[in-house]
Design a protein around this motif. Structure first.
Motif, PDB file in Angstrom:
ATOM      1  N   PRO A 165      17.566  10.084 -30.370  1.00 30.16           N
ATOM      2  CA  PRO A 165      18.587  10.719 -29.536  1.00 30.16           C
ATOM      3  C   PRO A 165      19.393  12.211 -29.671  1.00 30.16           C
ATOM      4  N   VAL A 197      16.675  14.794 -28.899  1.00 34.11           N
ATOM      5  CA  VAL A 197      16.438  14.944 -27.275  1.00 34.11           C
ATOM      6  C   VAL A 197      17.230  15.402 -26.824  1.00 34.11           C
ATOM      7  N   THR A 234      11.155   9.340 -33.913  1.00 34.75           N
ATOM      8  CA  THR A 234      11.292   8.038 -33.047  1.00 34.75           C
ATOM      9  C   THR A 234      12.545   6.974 -32.762  1.00 34.75           C
ATOM     10  N   PHE A 293      26.237  12.838 -25.371  1.00 33.76           N
ATOM     11  CA  PHE A 293      24.932  12.821 -25.691  1.00 33.76           C
ATOM     12  C   PHE A 293      25.157  13.547 -27.297  1.00 33.76           C
ATOM     13  N   ASP A 320      25.063  12.635 -18.883  1.00 34.41           N
ATOM     14  CA  ASP A 320      25.182  11.983 -20.486  1.00 34.41           C
ATOM     15  C   ASP A 320      26.073  11.974 -21.221  1.00 34.41           C
ATOM     16  N   SER A 343      29.747  15.982 -21.650  1.00 34.30           N
ATOM     17  CA  SER A 343      27.975  15.913 -21.114  1.00 34.30           C
ATOM     18  C   SER A 343      27.922  16.782 -21.590  1.00 34.30           C
ATOM     19  N   PHE A 383      21.273   5.769 -27.623  1.00 29.84           N
ATOM     20  CA  PHE A 383      20.650   5.647 -26.613  1.00 29.84           C
ATOM     21  C   PHE A 383      20.166   7.034 -26.230  1.00 29.84           C
ATOM     22  N   VAL A 384      19.195   7.357 -25.460  1.00 29.65           N
ATOM     23  CA  VAL A 384      18.281   8.656 -25.215  1.00 29.65           C
ATOM     24  C   VAL A 384      19.203   9.386 -24.310  1.00 29.65           C
ATOM     25  N   PRO A 385      19.938  10.653 -23.746  1.00 27.46           N
ATOM     26  CA  PRO A 385      20.008  10.641 -22.906  1.00 27.46           C
ATOM     27  C   PRO A 385      19.266  11.058 -22.016  1.00 27.46           C
ATOM     28  N   ALA A 386      19.782  10.625 -20.470  1.00 26.78           N
ATOM     29  CA  ALA A 386      18.453  10.750 -19.333  1.00 26.78           C
ATOM     30  C   ALA A 386      18.869  12.052 -18.514  1.00 26.78           C
ATOM     31  N   SER A 387      20.162  12.683 -18.033  1.00 25.44           N
ATOM     32  CA  SER A 387      20.621  13.087 -16.798  1.00 25.44           C
ATOM     33  C   SER A 387      21.750  14.223 -18.160  1.00 25.44           C
ATOM     34  N   TRP A 421      17.743  18.503 -24.030  1.00 25.82           N
ATOM     35  CA  TRP A 421      18.800  18.645 -23.040  1.00 25.82           C
ATOM     36  C   TRP A 421      19.262  20.013 -23.232  1.00 25.82           C
TER      37      TRP A 421
END
Lengths: 292, 285
Positions: B64, B67, B50, B232, B230, B136, B223-227, B71
């Motif tokens: 990150p 995740v 985490t 990565f 983003d 992205s 950061f954690v990619p959210a869309s 993704w």
């Protein structure tokens, strides 16, 4: 109406398939356009004959030979490991091993093929290199030898499974005739079966070479990033693929000469693998129906 | 000693050589997994999963990258599965003898041999620059989709080929159209094989590093990619980044991240093998 629906579906399915053709066209177009651009700045003669590759230095040279030499060296070592071991396993599994043993071994070998290559790179750098350094004093921390060996281990399952398929496809009558003449299993294997399956075995080797030439992460991690025109497996070298990674991890402005070099290098790589893949395709087609 | 005795000795010698070679391959695998587990297992805890990457190896984590990998897996599946199955159906059931189909077939076998890093160069120019996706998730997933498309197509064809023609003929005899036959008979009957191919292809995508580095996936992502738009990182790139650093602490982190990556790929391969075996056993026409 159902007629129209059927037609629409067929066109939809066909266009999905056509994407693969667009992919090939895209690859060739991207490589070609950037490479042509590159050759407006760098002469093609220098590219093919200069013995230095230093596009990222102040004194720039654009000779692809050191990268080709590095690629050739690691590939050669990989095949030197993978061919004897891979072919022996194939012959052993096909001629000697009991069926139950084969059933266990094959999936286990498939695991070797499923391991991501970045993991093999870690293995080369943190296990094989220290081990070899303890045997060969003066060996550099980054070198062609350990990445070549690990690449060979990675290719073993490919050579084994394709060669085994080829051996398996040889008609049983040939083997039985050989045994009937009083041959041992070894004689049957190498004087009858392997020659009869030779085209399939050659295809497996060519595909192995092609895989090794295009392999990236193992060499990027363990072979170093120093383009060098040498056949010495103990010093750091750089392959074509490693150079592309090296540039991609730094910041290189789009449209700059450095940016174009990765496409020129990629073009060289594409040409090599394209030739190898077509030779194997040709052999496969030509000799496929030998026994049918 | 007569020659038949010598031949028998040679024969036995090769038997043991064959066993030795097989053991060599498996021993390498064992040494290799053992080494990584010894080095990395102690470092794996909840914080490792985490935490964000850090300059301090003891505080660095893989969140990150993990995740990002999930993704990439999801997006690649969404793009590649429908295209691959559709193309496979077309080649096996529709286009069979046409010129287009021959061209497609040669082309696909060629694409399967193109090094993955070349796909990276394609993605960098086409998806990254011309279509404006940059580095992205979407650009990465599109690139990997093209990379695994040949695998899905070939396995879909194999699975369809294994369905006996009597089923197809019966369906046609009942007055079903071609698509009805494909949709209601052939696809359900070949489901196991198709799924196996898809899982193997996705597991390949999860392990890919080079093409994503080339399209510009990042090594350091705070950061954690959210869309899908983003930027990565993925696990293999995080591992590559840690391997490239001189400090011992990062090498340990790399081993720990490798354990997690291998767990993901082995579980996927395991499921694929299980499905393949079950499907082969069940389907005895």
């Amino acid at each position: 109406m159902p007629r129209i629906k059927e037609k629409v579906i067929e066109v939809g399915l066909a266009s999905a398939a056509v994407i693969t053709i667009l992919t090939t066209i895209g690859i060739i177009w991207v490589l070609l356009s950037q490479t042509i651009d590159f050759f407006s700045d760098v002469s093609i003669v220098d590219f093919l004959t200069d013995t230095q590759w230093t596009p990222l230095f102040a004194d720039k040279h654009f000779g692809i030979l050191p990268l080709v030499a590095g690629t050739f060296l690691t590939t050669f070592i990989a095949i030197l490991v993978a061919l004897p071991v891979g072919l022996t396993i194939a012959v052993y599994l096909n001629e000697y091993a009991p069926k139950s043993f084969r059933k266990i071994i094959k999936p286990l070998l498939e695991i070797l093929a499923a391991v991501p290559t970045v993991v093999y790179g870690f293995f080369a750098l943190s296990v094989i290199t220290p081990f070899l350094q303890s045997i060969i004093p003066g060996m550099a921390g980054f070198n062609a030898l350990s990445s070549g060996i690990v690449m060979g281990i990675m290719i073993i399952p490919l050579i084994t499974s394709l060669s085994e398929d080829a051996l398996f496809a040889v008609p049983k009558s040939l083997r039985e005739a050989s045994y009937g003449m009083g041959s041992t299993r070894l004689q049957t294997a190498f004087k009858v079966m392997v020659p009869a399956a030779s085209s399939g075995i050659i295809v497996s080797v060519i595909l192995g070479i092609s895989r090794a030439v295009g392999e990236t992460m193992i060499v990027a991690i363990a072979a170093g990033q120093q383009p060098r025109l040498t056949m010495n497996p103990l010093v750091p070298i750089e392959t074509i693929t490693t150079y592309i990674v090296q540039v991609s991890t730094g910041d290189v402005a789009h449209g700059s000469l450095e940016y174009k070099t990765i496409f020129a290098a990629g073009m060289a790589l594409f040409v090599f693998t394209f030739i190898l893949n077509n030779i194997s395709y040709w052999i496969k087609k030509k000799f496929q129906e030998k026994y049918e | 000693m007569n020659s038949s005795k010598i031949n028998r000795i040679k024969d036995n010698a090769f038997k043991y050589f064959g066993i030795a070679c097989t053991v060599f391959g498996l021993a390498m695998l064992a040494i290799f997994l053992g080494n990584i587990i010894i080095e990395g297992i102690a470092r794996i805890d909840w914080a490792f999963i985490t935490n964000f990457p850090s300059r301090n190896p003891d505080k660095a984590g893989i969140l990150p990258a993990l995740v990002g990998t999930l993704w990439i897996m999801g997006l690649t599946a969404v793009i590649a599965i429908p295209l691959g199955i559709a193309a496979g159906i077309y080649l096996e059931e529709y286009g069979k003898k046409s010129k287009l189909a021959t061209l497609l077939e040669i082309n696909i076998s060629n694409l399967a041999g193109v090094p993955s890093i070349i796909y990276g160069l394609l993605g960098l120019e086409i998806f990254g620059r011309i279509m404006g996706m940059g580095g992205s998730l979407l650009a990465g997933a599109s690139t990997l989709s093209l990379l695994i498309l040949p695998i899905i197509i070939v396995s879909t064809r194999e699975a369809l080929k294994a369905v006996p023609s009597s089923i197809k003929e019966a369906s046609f005899a009942m007055g079903a159209s071609k698509w009805q036959t494909v949709w209601h008979q052939l696809l359900p009957a070949s489901f196991g094989g198709v799924i196996t191919g898809i899982i193997l292809a996705l597991s390949r995508a999860v392990g890919e590093t080079a093409p994503l580095i080339v399209i510009g996936a990042l090594a350091y992502v705070p950061f954690v990619p959210a869309s899908p738009t983003d930027e990565f990182s993925v696990l293999p790139i995080q591992i590559f980044n840690w391997i490239s650093r001189p400090q011992k602490g990062f090498a340990i982190n790399a081993a720990s991240a490798i354990i997690i990556l291998l767990m993901v790929t082995f579980i996927m391969n395991g499921i694929a093998m299980y499905l393949r075996n079950r499907w082969q056993k069940k389907v005895k026409w």
